[in-house]
Design an enzyme around this catalytic site. Structure first.
Site, short mmCIF file in Angstrom:
data_model
loop_
_atom_site.label_atom_id
_atom_site.label_comp_id
_atom_site.label_asym_id
_atom_site.label_seq_id
_atom_site.Cartn_x
_atom_site.Cartn_y
_atom_site.Cartn_z
N ASN A 1 0.68 -1.20 -0.03
CA ASN A 1 -0.13 0.06 -0.01
C ASN A 1 0.89 1.10 0.08
OD1 ASN A 1 0.96 0.03 2.73
ND2 ASN A 1 -0.99 0.36 3.66
N ASP A 2 2.00 1.12 -0.15
CA ASP A 2 3.06 2.09 -0.31
C ASP A 2 3.57 2.75 0.85
OD1 ASP A 2 4.76 3.63 -2.25
OD2 ASP A 2 3.67 5.49 -1.93
N ARG B 1 13.42 38.43 -6.09
CA ARG B 1 12.75 37.27 -6.44
C ARG B 1 11.40 37.60 -6.73
NH1 ARG B 1 14.44 31.91 -6.83
NH2 ARG B 1 16.07 32.34 -5.48
N ASP C 1 23.14 38.11 -3.13
CA ASP C 1 22.32 38.74 -2.76
C ASP C 1 22.61 39.33 -1.12
OD1 ASP C 1 21.56 36.81 -0.63
OD2 ASP C 1 20.23 35.65 -2.10
N LYS D 1 19.58 41.63 -5.56
CA LYS D 1 18.48 40.60 -5.94
C LYS D 1 17.03 40.99 -5.46
CE LYS D 1 18.00 36.22 -4.34
NZ LYS D 1 18.43 34.87 -4.43
N ASP E 1 27.43 30.95 -2.41
CA ASP E 1 25.69 30.92 -1.75
C ASP E 1 25.91 29.71 -0.94
OD1 ASP E 1 23.49 31.77 -1.24
OD2 ASP E 1 22.96 31.79 -3.38
#
Length: 313
Positions: free
Chosen positions: A37-38, A194, A169, A192, A218
């Site tokens: 059933n996963d 977004r 950023d 920056k 980063d």
């Protein structure tokens, strides 16, 4: 270290093996079973009773699979009477969901922190959270490492007399400045913005990069859109050479190939907080091991010693 037991989930067993080699302890066996059933079931196949248990599992893709597996590992260790459970989570993917920046939006960073604690985690060991306030989402102690020392050790092999460290950023400016101090280099940063559709726009680079050997740094690179946008500004402002570095190299959706295809990018450097697919085949990619730092932090946690002293060494 007879009372220390290290287990790994399926997210990054190679890193767990490196950590255990550095600690001089065996990696204890575990089993993950998927039913028809996963549903998942986890079994820790070594004694945990009254032991100091460390569970190594970064939240790399598929994130949800690895998160549920980690919760089940914690539950199994708690049910096996572990004296303390430390989650060694080198990459906390949900750290990016750290604020309510749109109406009726979930804050996954806090929710997942609550889930880990509710499952039975006593302590968290992680690396380079996306933002410092995520540390406060946890109601248990958090040891927050960074990989600036490992990255700096790599770049010290080069002539840094003309180097400048560039943050994409302002949000990563503090860490970039600390990295620049480790290298004795200058520092610059991108401005920056977004947008909602995940489009990134950098209006300018603040600082002198003309004729400089640039190291872009980063915390993580996912799709690489921010770095690619920044590269255009660095070219227009006359950077002499460019290298790219990050702690978490996710490289989603062909990001590594896109960055590697840039002729003026000499090198891409990351750590192995998560496994990097095809790392051995990419000529520009260098993957540094974070295992020694994690192993030393785990040794200090187990021995009741200061972890923060790692950053003063």
């Amino acid at each position: 270290m007879a009372d220390l037991a290290v287990f790994s989930g399926t997210a990054h067993p190679g890193l767990a093996a490196e950590i255990c080699a550095a600690l001089g302890v065996p990696l204890r066996p575990s089993r993950v079973q998927r039913f028809a059933n996963d549903c998942l079931q986890v079994q820790l196949q070594a004694n945990c009773r009254e032991r100091d248990v460390f569970l190594v599992q970064p939240l790399n893709p598929p994130v949800q699979e690895h998160l549920v597996e980690l919760l089940l590992m914690i539950n199994a260790a708690r049910g096996a009477s572990a004296s303390r459970i430390t989650v060694v989570m080198p990459h906390y993917a949900y750290a990016r969901s750290d604020k309510k920046d749109a109406p009726r939006i979930s804050i996954g960073g806090r929710l997942v922190a609550d889930l880990l604690t509710a499952a039975g985690a006593d302590r968290i060991l992680t690396v380079a959270l996306h933002s410092p306030q995520v540390h406060g989402f946890f109601s248990v102690p958090v040891d927050h490492l960074h990989a600036l020392g490992e990255l700096a050790g790599h770049f010290r092999r080069y002539d840094l007399s003309n180097a400048v460290v560039v943050s994409p950023d302002l949000g990563y400016a503090k860490e970039a400045s600390a990295f620049a101090r480790l290298l004795g280099a200058g520092v610059a940063m991108g401005a920056k913005q977004r947008y909602e559709n995940d489009r990134v726009e950098i209006s300018t680079v603040i600082g002198e990069v003309r004729g400089k050997d640039v190291i872009v740094i980063d915390d993580e690179i996912a799709k690489g859109s921010t770095v690619l946008e920044l590269l255009g500004h660095l070219r227009r402002q006359g950077a002499r050479s460019i290298r790219v570095a990050c702690t978490h190299g996710l490289f989603c959706g062909g990001a590594l190939e896109r960055l590697g295809a840039q002729d003026d990018v000499l090198e891409i450097v990351c750590t192995n907080t998560i496994p990097v697919d095809g790392a051995e085949r990419h000529p520009k990619l260098v993957v540094l091991s974070i295992a020694p730092a994690l192993a030393e932090a785990m040794r200090r946690i187990h021995a009741g010693e200061s972890v923060s002293e790692l950053f003063h060494a």
